[in-house]
Design a protein around this motif. Structure first.
Motif, PDB file in Angstrom:
ATOM      1  N   UNK A  38      -7.337   3.591   3.644  1.00 58.07           N
ATOM      2  CA  UNK A  38      -7.428   4.999   3.266  1.00 58.07           C
ATOM      3  C   UNK A  38      -6.132   5.735   3.502  1.00 58.07           C
ATOM      4  N   UNK A  39      -5.458   5.406   4.580  1.00 60.76           N
ATOM      5  CA  UNK A  39      -4.169   6.032   4.871  1.00 60.76           C
ATOM      6  C   UNK A  39      -3.174   5.727   3.761  1.00 60.76           C
ATOM      7  N   UNK A  40      -3.151   4.485   3.333  1.00 59.97           N
ATOM      8  CA  UNK A  40      -2.231   4.074   2.279  1.00 59.97           C
ATOM      9  C   UNK A  40      -2.639   4.666   0.929  1.00 59.97           C
ATOM     10  N   UNK A  41      -3.923   4.671   0.648  1.00 63.05           N
ATOM     11  CA  UNK A  41      -4.428   5.163  -0.647  1.00 63.05           C
ATOM     12  C   UNK A  41      -4.259   6.667  -0.805  1.00 63.05           C
ATOM     13  N   UNK A  42      -4.127   7.376   0.300  1.00 67.92           N
ATOM     14  CA  UNK A  42      -4.004   8.838   0.260  1.00 67.92           C
ATOM     15  C   UNK A  42      -2.843   9.282  -0.629  1.00 67.92           C
ATOM     16  N   UNK A  43      -1.803   8.475  -0.752  1.00 70.73           N
ATOM     17  CA  UNK A  43      -0.641   8.850  -1.539  1.00 70.73           C
ATOM     18  C   UNK A  43      -0.708   8.436  -3.005  1.00 70.73           C
ATOM     19  N   UNK A  44      -1.871   7.960  -3.462  1.00 72.51           N
ATOM     20  CA  UNK A  44      -1.995   7.452  -4.826  1.00 72.51           C
ATOM     21  C   UNK A  44      -2.986   8.307  -5.614  1.00 72.51           C
ATOM     22  N   UNK A  45      -2.592   8.703  -6.810  1.00 76.46           N
ATOM     23  CA  UNK A  45      -3.459   9.494  -7.674  1.00 76.46           C
ATOM     24  C   UNK A  45      -4.196   8.565  -8.636  1.00 76.46           C
ATOM     25  N   UNK A  66       1.966   7.321   6.728  1.00 76.30           N
ATOM     26  CA  UNK A  66       2.513   6.228   5.926  1.00 76.30           C
ATOM     27  C   UNK A  66       3.999   6.496   5.744  1.00 76.30           C
ATOM     28  N   UNK A  67       4.835   5.541   6.135  1.00 74.27           N
ATOM     29  CA  UNK A  67       6.277   5.739   6.089  1.00 74.27           C
ATOM     30  C   UNK A  67       6.879   5.468   4.721  1.00 74.27           C
ATOM     31  N   UNK A  68       6.413   4.438   4.048  1.00 71.30           N
ATOM     32  CA  UNK A  68       6.959   4.050   2.759  1.00 71.30           C
ATOM     33  C   UNK A  68       5.770   3.753   1.856  1.00 71.30           C
ATOM     34  N   UNK A  69       5.880   4.124   0.596  1.00 72.91           N
ATOM     35  CA  UNK A  69       4.773   3.908  -0.316  1.00 72.91           C
ATOM     36  C   UNK A  69       5.308   3.484  -1.674  1.00 72.91           C
ATOM     37  N   UNK A  77      -1.131  -1.032  -4.032  1.00 69.49           N
ATOM     38  CA  UNK A  77      -0.186  -0.172  -3.339  1.00 69.49           C
ATOM     39  C   UNK A  77       0.247  -0.877  -2.055  1.00 69.49           C
ATOM     40  N   UNK A  78       1.480  -0.611  -1.656  1.00 71.82           N
ATOM     41  CA  UNK A  78       1.955  -1.150  -0.379  1.00 71.82           C
ATOM     42  C   UNK A  78       2.748  -0.064   0.326  1.00 71.82           C
ATOM     43  N   UNK A  79       2.758  -0.158   1.631  1.00 74.66           N
ATOM     44  CA  UNK A  79       3.496   0.808   2.418  1.00 74.66           C
ATOM     45  C   UNK A  79       3.531   0.365   3.863  1.00 74.66           C
ATOM     46  N   UNK A  80       4.139   1.183   4.698  1.00 71.32           N
ATOM     47  CA  UNK A  80       4.231   0.877   6.119  1.00 71.32           C
ATOM     48  C   UNK A  80       3.269   1.797   6.862  1.00 71.32           C
ATOM     49  N   UNK A  84       3.780  -1.676  10.247  1.00 72.58           N
ATOM     50  CA  UNK A  84       3.675  -2.967   9.562  1.00 72.58           C
ATOM     51  C   UNK A  84       3.422  -2.735   8.073  1.00 72.58           C
ATOM     52  N   UNK A  85       3.913  -3.687   7.266  1.00 71.13           N
ATOM     53  CA  UNK A  85       3.707  -3.592   5.822  1.00 71.13           C
ATOM     54  C   UNK A  85       2.245  -3.898   5.534  1.00 71.13           C
ATOM     55  N   UNK A  86       1.614  -2.970   4.826  1.00 71.97           N
ATOM     56  CA  UNK A  86       0.204  -3.100   4.454  1.00 71.97           C
ATOM     57  C   UNK A  86       0.129  -3.114   2.938  1.00 71.97           C
ATOM     58  N   UNK A  87      -0.728  -3.978   2.401  1.00 79.73           N
ATOM     59  CA  UNK A  87      -0.961  -4.038   0.963  1.00 79.73           C
ATOM     60  C   UNK A  87      -2.445  -3.862   0.688  1.00 79.73           C
ATOM     61  N   UNK A  88      -2.753  -3.122  -0.360  1.00 83.16           N
ATOM     62  CA  UNK A  88      -4.130  -2.920  -0.789  1.00 83.16           C
ATOM     63  C   UNK A  88      -4.142  -3.054  -2.299  1.00 83.16           C
ATOM     64  N   UNK A  89      -5.009  -3.922  -2.810  1.00 87.35           N
ATOM     65  CA  UNK A  89      -5.085  -4.043  -4.257  1.00 87.35           C
ATOM     66  C   UNK A  89      -5.768  -5.304  -4.717  1.00 87.35           C
ATOM     67  N   UNK A  90      -5.527  -5.610  -5.964  1.00 84.68           N
ATOM     68  CA  UNK A  90      -6.098  -6.795  -6.592  1.00 84.68           C
ATOM     69  C   UNK A  90      -5.479  -8.052  -5.992  1.00 84.68           C
TER      70      UNK A  90
END
Length: 167
Positions: A38-45, A66-69, A77-80, A84-90
């Motif tokens: 959710x933290x990472x997804x917050x920056x995605x429309x 989230x430091x990088x997105x 989506x990926x970010x820090x 740590x680098x986190x990835x969410x997706x297919x």
């Protein structure tokens, strides 16, 4: 021939979180995986990203900075997050970053896709930590509309970024 989008045309376009599957072999429980995603997804429309953020907020999980997105539309989506680098997706997006997928999560992803649901993998530190399962119900009028087009000899094709089963 008519080409229609699945999400928002044949479906309501308002996905929601059904389940969070986790490996169970570590400290990363469902709430933690959802909080990080959710933290990472917050920056995605995107409707799917909004569904993940809404689910985290519904569970009153405080979102993390989230430091990088970097987002790849339709893939992930990926970010820090938490350093740590986190990835969410297919799967095809996440597999380049998190190579180890525990058997339990392979089963969860496959079951979600077989049920026509969206399965997002969540990973960090080289491993998939969870699978977010989302649903997006069909519009009540979708089947009748496709049948009406078929009666007019109009072929209907569905454009979707989902797996074939989900689409």
């Amino acid at each position: 021939t008519v080409v229609v989008r699945r999400r928002g045309v044949l479906t309501t376009g308002q996905p929601w979180l059904i389940d969070v599957a986790v490996d169970g072999s570590g400290p990363d429980g469902a709430d933690h995986v959802l909080r990080v995603a959710g933290s990472l997804a917050r920056g995605v429309d995107h409707p799917v990203a909004r569904a993940v953020v809404d689910a985290a907020r519904d569970r009153q999980l405080p979102l993390l900075p989230v430091e990088v997105l970097a987002a790849r539309p339709g893939l992930g989506v990926r970010g820090v997050v938490e350093g740590r680098i986190v990835v969410v997706g297919r799967e095809r997006f996440v597999s380049g970053w998190a190579r180890r997928v525990p058997d339990r999560l392979v089963v969860a992803r496959s079951a979600a896709e077989a049920a026509g649901q969206t399965a997002l993998l969540v990973g960090w530190e080289g491993a998939v930590r969870g699978v977010l399962v989302l649903g997006d119900p069909p519009r009540p009028t979708a089947a009748a509309a496709v049948e009406a087009l078929a009666a007019l000899d109009v072929r209907t094709l569905v454009a979707s970024g989902e797996t074939k089963l989900a689409a």
